[in-house]
Design an enzyme around this catalytic site. Structure first.
Site, PDB file in Angstrom:
ATOM      1  N   ASP A 148       0.849  -1.203   0.000  1.00  0.00           N
ATOM      2  CA  ASP A 148       0.000   0.000   0.000  1.00  0.00           C
ATOM      3  C   ASP A 148       0.881   1.249   0.000  1.00  0.00           C
ATOM      4  OD1 ASP A 148      -2.101   1.783   0.273  1.00  0.00           O
ATOM      5  OD2 ASP A 148      -3.128   0.588   1.781  1.00  0.00           O
ATOM      6  N   HIS A 221      -9.846  -1.513  -7.731  1.00  0.00           N
ATOM      7  CA  HIS A 221      -9.502  -0.313  -6.959  1.00  0.00           C
ATOM      8  C   HIS A 221      -8.597   0.622  -7.764  1.00  0.00           C
ATOM      9  CE1 HIS A 221      -8.914   2.105  -3.418  1.00  0.00           C
ATOM     10  NE2 HIS A 221      -7.606   1.924  -3.416  1.00  0.00           N
TER      11      HIS A 221
HETATM   12  C1  HEM Z   1     -10.046   0.123   2.302  1.00  0.00           C
HETATM   13  C2  HEM Z   1      -9.278   1.158   2.113  1.00  0.00           C
HETATM   14  C3  HEM Z   1      -8.171   1.151   1.103  1.00  0.00           C
HETATM   15  C4  HEM Z   1      -7.243   0.188   0.869  1.00  0.00           C
HETATM   16  C5  HEM Z   1      -7.053  -1.136   1.597  1.00  0.00           C
HETATM   17  C6  HEM Z   1      -6.430   0.653  -0.238  1.00  0.00           C
HETATM   18  C7  HEM Z   1      -5.394  -0.052  -0.780  1.00  0.00           C
HETATM   19  C8  HEM Z   1      -4.682   0.314  -1.910  1.00  0.00           C
HETATM   20  C9  HEM Z   1      -3.653  -0.473  -2.528  1.00  0.00           C
HETATM   21  C10 HEM Z   1      -3.183  -1.816  -2.043  1.00  0.00           C
HETATM   22  C11 HEM Z   1      -3.205   0.211  -3.605  1.00  0.00           C
HETATM   23  C12 HEM Z   1      -2.139  -0.250  -4.628  1.00  0.00           C
HETATM   24  C13 HEM Z   1      -0.759   0.183  -4.268  1.00  0.00           C
HETATM   25  C14 HEM Z   1      -0.555   1.664  -4.204  1.00  0.00           C
HETATM   26  O1  HEM Z   1      -0.356   2.324  -5.230  1.00  0.00           O
HETATM   27  O2  HEM Z   1      -0.639   2.183  -3.106  1.00  0.00           O
HETATM   28  C15 HEM Z   1      -3.954   1.443  -3.664  1.00  0.00           C
HETATM   29  C16 HEM Z   1      -3.786   2.430  -4.609  1.00  0.00           C
HETATM   30  C17 HEM Z   1      -4.431   3.614  -4.610  1.00  0.00           C
HETATM   31  N1  HEM Z   1      -5.448   3.988  -3.760  1.00  0.00           N
HETATM   32 FE1  HEM Z   1      -6.202   2.910  -2.231  1.00  0.00          FE
HETATM   33  N2  HEM Z   1      -6.882   1.874  -0.638  1.00  0.00           N
HETATM   34  C18 HEM Z   1      -7.955   2.204   0.148  1.00  0.00           C
HETATM   35  C19 HEM Z   1      -8.723   3.344   0.070  1.00  0.00           C
HETATM   36  C20 HEM Z   1      -8.472   4.362  -0.813  1.00  0.00           C
HETATM   37  C21 HEM Z   1      -9.222   5.578  -0.872  1.00  0.00           C
HETATM   38  C22 HEM Z   1     -10.388   5.931   0.047  1.00  0.00           C
HETATM   39  C23 HEM Z   1      -8.663   6.344  -1.862  1.00  0.00           C
HETATM   40  C24 HEM Z   1      -9.033   7.706  -2.379  1.00  0.00           C
HETATM   41  C25 HEM Z   1      -9.951   8.483  -1.875  1.00  0.00           C
HETATM   42  C26 HEM Z   1      -7.582   5.580  -2.431  1.00  0.00           C
HETATM   43  C27 HEM Z   1      -6.761   6.015  -3.447  1.00  0.00           C
HETATM   44  C28 HEM Z   1      -5.791   5.267  -4.061  1.00  0.00           C
HETATM   45  C29 HEM Z   1      -4.975   5.744  -5.167  1.00  0.00           C
HETATM   46  C30 HEM Z   1      -5.011   7.135  -5.791  1.00  0.00           C
HETATM   47  C31 HEM Z   1      -4.139   4.687  -5.532  1.00  0.00           C
HETATM   48  C32 HEM Z   1      -3.104   4.675  -6.663  1.00  0.00           C
HETATM   49  C33 HEM Z   1      -3.836   4.454  -7.983  1.00  0.00           C
HETATM   50  C34 HEM Z   1      -2.837   4.398  -9.144  1.00  0.00           C
HETATM   51  O3  HEM Z   1      -2.337   3.307  -9.433  1.00  0.00           O
HETATM   52  O4  HEM Z   1      -2.565   5.440  -9.724  1.00  0.00           O
HETATM   53  N3  HEM Z   1      -7.497   4.390  -1.775  1.00  0.00           N
HETATM   54  N4  HEM Z   1      -4.841   1.484  -2.621  1.00  0.00           N
END
Ligand code: HEM
Length: 343
Positions: A148, A221
């Site tokens: 993450d 996601h």
């Molecule tokens: C249950 C809650 C969440 C979990 C477990 C989660 C987990 C992750 C994981 C594993 C990744 C892929 C690795 C990374 O680039 O960090 C990711 C990417 C991302 N997440 Fe989340 N996330 C959560 C909530 C959110 C929320 C609420 C937002 C925005 C309001 C968000 C925005 C993003 C963005 C912008 C990326 C990168 C997308 C890209 O590849 O450009 N996430 N998240």
């Protein structure tokens, strides 16, 4: 050439421990809250110096309703109460919060010490509505087993994504921060195969590689959070999510925290997740993650906190006021009501 502005420690490396503290300001607690905000960087500096070699920092954020209780004059242009979202299947709540403290350190003891000093100073002036201890879980992985933070902007791009620029001259160097506590349904998650989990995320689990566009599901996601403006330029936020868990409370999950120069970027991502893009195509991650809190705060620059604007004028008491029964401040009344629901 504009004067350089010192931001709070919004853009820092990932730490191994964090404490997310959300408070409401009690009626009459405004002066104490102002004093604390002016002192918060001193608290950080002193604890950091005492904790030789460990390192700790804190970002203080202020909610929309609290802003008008604390300061006269200009407000950050995009500060508002986070709007609830009702998708076809999933609901995103907006919960009370006047002050946010995002405390990060290499060990939990230093985070706790910063919080202890903050709470000592606010004694009787504020109520804790949420307190979450975050930890680093096996090399930047969340409790779902995925890395993450990989696609976070870095270097100069991180500053650009997270900090307000010259377009809000009174608030340059500040940051709009959205926090949400998500509870994971670990049983349901463990019941699906690794391949299915990868399709939920849009990345591979072990190697953390993004799926190519032709195989990445539209409701993954990543597909819903990789967003662009109307000119095709990527829109970024800076995330510092942390796993958390309590066996007593029977919950574990991810504490989401996203810093942005403009909260509309984070809110667009939330809309994509909860309502869907197109509507109905919601984020599959939500089938395994329930948002139980949510709030929007503004974390002003250190310069702003060092030289706070004046407090708003108190309305003069009239004879009618003297006879009326005591009225609670709006955010406090909501806060205490919701608190019993949250716990
Ligand atoms: C249950 C809650 C969440 C979990 C477990 C989660 C987990 C992750 C994981 C594993 C990744 C892929 C690795 C990374 O680039 O960090 C990711 C990417 C991302 N997440 Fe989340 N996330 C959560 C909530 C959110 C929320 C609420 C937002 C925005 C309001 C968000 C925005 C993003 C963005 C912008 C990326 C990168 C997308 C890209 O590849 O450009 N996430 N998240």
């Amino acid at each position: 050439m504009p004067e350089p502005v010192q931001p709070q420690p919004v853009v820092t490396g990932l730490t191994t421990a964090a404490l997310f503290l959300v408070l409401t300001i009690d009626e009459g607690g405004e002066d104490a809250a102002r004093d604390l905000l002016a002192d918060v960087s001193t608290i950080e500096r002193v604890v950091d110096f005492r904790a030789v070699g460990i390192g700790v920092n804190v970002v203080a954020g202020i909610g929309s309703q609290a802003w008008d209780r604390l300061f006269a004059g200009e407000r950050p242009a995009h500060l508002h109460v986070l709007e609830e979202l009702h998708g076809d299947k999933h609901h995103m709540p907006s919960t009370p919060g006047d002050l946010l403290f995002h405390i990060r350190g290499a060990q939990q003891n230093v985070c706790f010490e910063v919080a202890r000093q903050i709470m000592n100073q606010l004694d009787g002036a504020a109520t804790v509505v949420d307190e979450v201890y975050g930890f680093q879980s096996f090399g930047h992985r969340n409790l779902l087993g995925f890395m993450d933070g990989t696609e976070n902007p870095t270097g100069i791009e991180a500053f650009g994504a997270a900090l307000v620029g010259e377009d809000e001259p009174d608030f340059t160097g500040g940051s709009y921060v959205i926090v949400q506590k998500y509870r994971h349904d670990m049983k349901a998650w463990d019941d699906i195969s690794t391949e299915e989990q990868e399709r939920v995320m849009g990345r591979s689990k072990i190697d953390d590689i993004e799926m190519s566009d032709d195989v990445k599901p539209a409701n993954s996601h990543i597909a819903l959070n990789d967003i662009e403006d109307e000119n095709g330029e990527g829109l970024d936020i800076l995330r510092a999510n942390m796993p958390f868990g309590s066996f007593k409370d029977g919950e574990m999950g991810t504490y989401f925290i996203g810093y942005a120069a403009d909260p509309a970027v984070t809110e667009q991502m939330l809309e994509n997740m909860f309502i869907g893009d197109p509507p109905g195509n919601y984020d599959r991650l939500l089938d395994f993650s329930t948002a139980i809190t949510g709030g929007l705060f503004f974390a002003p620059s250190k310069d702003f906190l060092d030289d706070l604007p004046p407090a708003p004028e108190q309305p003069e008491e009239t004879d009618d006021d003297m006879q009326a029964p005591p009225v609670k401040a709006g955010s406090l009344a909501i806060g205490s009501l919701k608190r019993s629901v949250l716990r």
